[in-house]
Design a protein around this motif. Structure first.
Motif, short mmCIF file in Angstrom:
data_model
loop_
_atom_site.label_atom_id
_atom_site.label_comp_id
_atom_site.label_asym_id
_atom_site.label_seq_id
_atom_site.Cartn_x
_atom_site.Cartn_y
_atom_site.Cartn_z
N ARG A 91 7.56 -6.43 13.04
CA ARG A 91 6.20 -5.98 12.81
C ARG A 91 5.22 -6.81 13.65
O ARG A 91 4.24 -6.29 14.17
CB ARG A 91 5.86 -6.10 11.33
N LEU A 112 -4.58 0.66 5.69
CA LEU A 112 -4.03 0.96 4.36
C LEU A 112 -3.43 -0.28 3.70
O LEU A 112 -3.29 -0.33 2.49
CB LEU A 112 -2.95 2.04 4.46
N PRO A 115 -6.91 -5.36 2.01
CA PRO A 115 -7.76 -5.24 0.82
C PRO A 115 -9.21 -4.94 1.21
O PRO A 115 -10.13 -5.52 0.69
CB PRO A 115 -7.63 -6.62 0.17
N ARG A 117 -12.07 -1.71 2.54
CA ARG A 117 -12.29 -0.30 2.80
C ARG A 117 -12.68 -0.20 4.27
O ARG A 117 -13.73 -0.68 4.67
CB ARG A 117 -13.37 0.26 1.87
N ARG A 154 -16.10 -6.29 1.39
CA ARG A 154 -14.90 -5.48 1.20
C ARG A 154 -14.91 -4.26 2.12
O ARG A 154 -14.13 -3.35 1.95
CB ARG A 154 -14.80 -5.01 -0.26
N VAL B 86 8.91 0.42 5.83
CA VAL B 86 8.20 1.49 5.13
C VAL B 86 6.70 1.39 5.39
O VAL B 86 6.17 0.29 5.50
CB VAL B 86 8.47 1.49 3.60
N GLU B 87 6.08 2.52 5.54
CA GLU B 87 4.66 2.57 5.86
C GLU B 87 3.97 3.49 4.87
O GLU B 87 4.45 4.60 4.61
CB GLU B 87 4.45 3.15 7.27
N GLN B 88 2.84 3.04 4.34
CA GLN B 88 2.11 3.89 3.39
C GLN B 88 1.69 5.21 4.02
O GLN B 88 1.64 6.23 3.36
CB GLN B 88 0.87 3.16 2.91
N ILE B 89 1.37 5.15 5.31
CA ILE B 89 0.89 6.35 5.97
C ILE B 89 1.98 7.44 5.96
O ILE B 89 1.71 8.62 5.78
CB ILE B 89 0.40 5.99 7.39
N TYR B 90 3.24 7.03 6.09
CA TYR B 90 4.34 8.00 6.06
C TYR B 90 4.63 8.44 4.62
O TYR B 90 4.95 9.61 4.37
CB TYR B 90 5.60 7.41 6.70
N ARG B 92 2.47 8.79 2.34
CA ARG B 92 1.44 9.80 2.05
C ARG B 92 1.81 11.16 2.60
O ARG B 92 1.62 12.17 1.95
CB ARG B 92 0.12 9.41 2.70
N GLU B 133 8.73 -1.69 -2.03
CA GLU B 133 7.80 -2.34 -1.11
C GLU B 133 6.53 -1.51 -0.90
O GLU B 133 5.44 -2.06 -0.78
CB GLU B 133 8.49 -2.61 0.24
N ARG B 137 2.81 -2.94 -2.13
CA ARG B 137 1.64 -3.04 -1.25
C ARG B 137 0.46 -2.23 -1.82
O ARG B 137 -0.68 -2.65 -1.73
CB ARG B 137 2.00 -2.57 0.15
N ARG B 141 -3.08 -3.95 -3.07
CA ARG B 141 -4.33 -3.51 -2.49
C ARG B 141 -5.29 -3.04 -3.58
O ARG B 141 -6.48 -3.26 -3.49
CB ARG B 141 -4.03 -2.38 -1.52
N ALA B 144 -7.31 -5.70 -6.73
CA ALA B 144 -8.62 -6.35 -6.67
C ALA B 144 -9.67 -5.49 -7.39
O ALA B 144 -10.66 -6.00 -7.89
CB ALA B 144 -9.02 -6.58 -5.23
N ASP B 145 -9.41 -4.20 -7.44
CA ASP B 145 -10.37 -3.30 -8.10
C ASP B 145 -10.18 -3.33 -9.61
O ASP B 145 -9.09 -3.56 -10.10
CB ASP B 145 -10.18 -1.86 -7.61
N ASP B 213 -3.47 4.95 -4.67
CA ASP B 213 -3.92 5.25 -3.32
C ASP B 213 -5.45 5.25 -3.24
O ASP B 213 -6.02 5.22 -2.16
CB ASP B 213 -3.37 6.62 -2.91
N GLY B 214 -6.07 5.31 -4.41
CA GLY B 214 -7.53 5.22 -4.49
C GLY B 214 -8.23 6.31 -3.73
O GLY B 214 -9.15 6.05 -2.99
#
Lengths: 229, 214
Positions: A91, A112, A115, A117, A154, B86-90, B92, B133, B137, B141, B144-145, B213-214
């Motif tokens: 990576r 993505l 942390p 936006r 953020r 692994v990628e979140q974009i994939y 999704r 994984e 992630r 992410r 924090a919310d 995924d917010g």
């Protein structure tokens, strides 16, 4: 023939090229050393440990099956850790989404995982040459990491466009500001890496913010990749 | 159960075939490219297709694209996508259809054959198998919310396992607690996150993933 002004310009250009070439070689060599060290202390060491566990398990298989089983579990654990380390290393060398889909999608994927936006806009209609794509990606990645570490906000904005033969990248945030090119090696490092492609970086970060970084790298875009499915 | 495998590396293709057959899954075809996958899916109508993200000729995300095409051509075809990363974009893109029968796992997961076979079965049955994984992630992410911060550590653990697509029974077994205790945790999680509770495992997974995924 060149006049005196032209010659002076040429001399400056030669000096600049010599400097950026030396910087590029240094950066490249340092990267190779880091990769070598990571492999040596990480995956390689794990594979040795795994081989030893397997050998020991082999010897105990009949006399102490329970102990052999524990060693096999250990070997499997080592292989999982080696894989995780190799993945992190890859990576850092060349992110998979960048290889798969190019800069815009790679930045989207990066966003993505942060942390933050990230408001992202790309007007790229093709792909820059691979080395430039990679330099641009790591520059954006480092700038966004700075935002999440130091900017006390953020939110961040990234936009990519290609105008007048230049790849233009804007990274900004509405955070605390006060970033300084001369302090810390982060921004200077990005500048050095961009310079290898005759790219430049401009920073505006007054105390109280906002911080705006604009980068420009001269390059052509390849025609958009078309997919069969 | 019948499966089709698309994996370009011989060692892995062979290993996967043996692993699945050892767990009672019949491998009707093991191919090394996207076109082969589509042909095998059309010819064999398998219960599940297991596909490597990187396939020739481009060695980029060819496999992912082929998997999505296969799902269009054979609607509802359960697909398990494997990758070295692994990628979140994939994730999704795979989940975008909103239907079940989707898996997205690191290749490392084949190291635990029984767990892997369980994930294959879950996907074949129309469920979801998201890699821990990806979930970790997403949770990192989101944590924090506000809402996630109100969950207890145990509830977070349950949330993660739910998001991977595991049933209450599987979560109970994994955490050495009773199914009743899991049900109590999930009810509390849904309440705190403001999600519509659902007995349908798959709808539940999608709700949780959409939240993260917010």
């Amino acid at each position: 023939m060149l006049g005196p002004a032209g010659q002076a310009e040429l001399a400056l250009r030669v000096a600049h090229l010599a400097q950026t070439r030396a910087d590029t070689i240094d950066t490249g060599a340092a990267e190779m050393r880091r990769i070598e060290r990571d492999l040596h202390d990480g995956a390689q060491a794990r594979l040795v440990a795994m081989g030893m566990s397997l050998d020991a398990a082999d010897q105990m298989l009949e006399s102490e099956p329970a102990a052999a089983r524990a060693l096999l579990a250990e070997a499997r654990e080592s292989s999982a850790k080696a894989l995780a380390e190799l993945r992190a290393l890859v990576r850092g060398i060349h992110p998979p989404v960048l290889a798969d889909r190019g800069l815009a999608e790679a930045v989207r994927a990066l966003a993505l995982d942060l942390p933050l936006r990230v408001h992202f806009a790309s007007e790229l209609t093709g792909r820059p040459p691979a080395p430039i794509e990679s330099a641009a990606y790591f520059a954006i990645s480092e700038l966004l990491a700075n935002v999440s570490k130091h900017a006390q906000t953020r939110q961040a904005w990234v936009d990519l466009r290609h105008v007048g033969g230049m790849l233009r990248i804007g990274v900004s945030d509405d955070g605390a500001g006060g970033a300084d090119q001369r302090r810390g090696t982060g921004l200077a490092g990005i500048e050095r890496r961009l310079a290898a492609f005759d790219g430049v970086l401009a920073l505006s970060s007054p105390p109280g913010g906002p911080t705006v970084v604009n980068m420009e790298i001269p390059c052509a875009l390849s025609s958009p990749k078309t997919f069969s499915c | 159960m019948r499966a089709v495998i698309a994996e370009d590396l011989f060692l892995l293709r062979d290993g996967l075939t043996r692993l699945l057959e050892a767990h009672g899954v019949q491998v009707t075809a093991a191919v090394d490219n996207g076109a082969g996958l589509l042909a095998a899916v059309t010819a064999d109508r398998p219960d599940v297709a297991i596909v490597d993200v990187r396939l020739p000729p481009t060695f980029t995300d060819e496999g992912l694209r082929a998997a999505l095409v296969a799902r269009r051509e054979a609607p509802g075809l359960p697909v398990l996508v494997l990758s070295q990363y692994v990628e979140q974009i994939y994730a999704r893109e795979l989940l975008a259809g909103g239907a079940g029968g989707i898996g997205y796992l690191l290749k490392d997961r084949v190291l635990d054959g029984a767990q892997f076979a369980e994930a294959v079965r879950r996907v074949a049955d129309g469920g979801t198998a998201m890699d821990p994984e990806v979930i970790a992630r997403l949770v990192d992410r989101s944590s924090a919310d506000g809402a996630l911060a109100t969950l207890s550590p145990r509830e977070r653990e349950v949330l993660g396992l739910m998001a991977e697509g595991r049933s209450n029974a599987a979560i109970a077994q994994r955490l050495f607690i009773t199914e009743r205790a899991v049900a109590k945790h999930t009810a509390s999680i849904f309440l705190r996150l403001g999600l519509q509770p659902s007995d349908d495992d798959n709808r539940r997974v999608l709700a949780v993933l959409a939240f993260l995924d917010g």
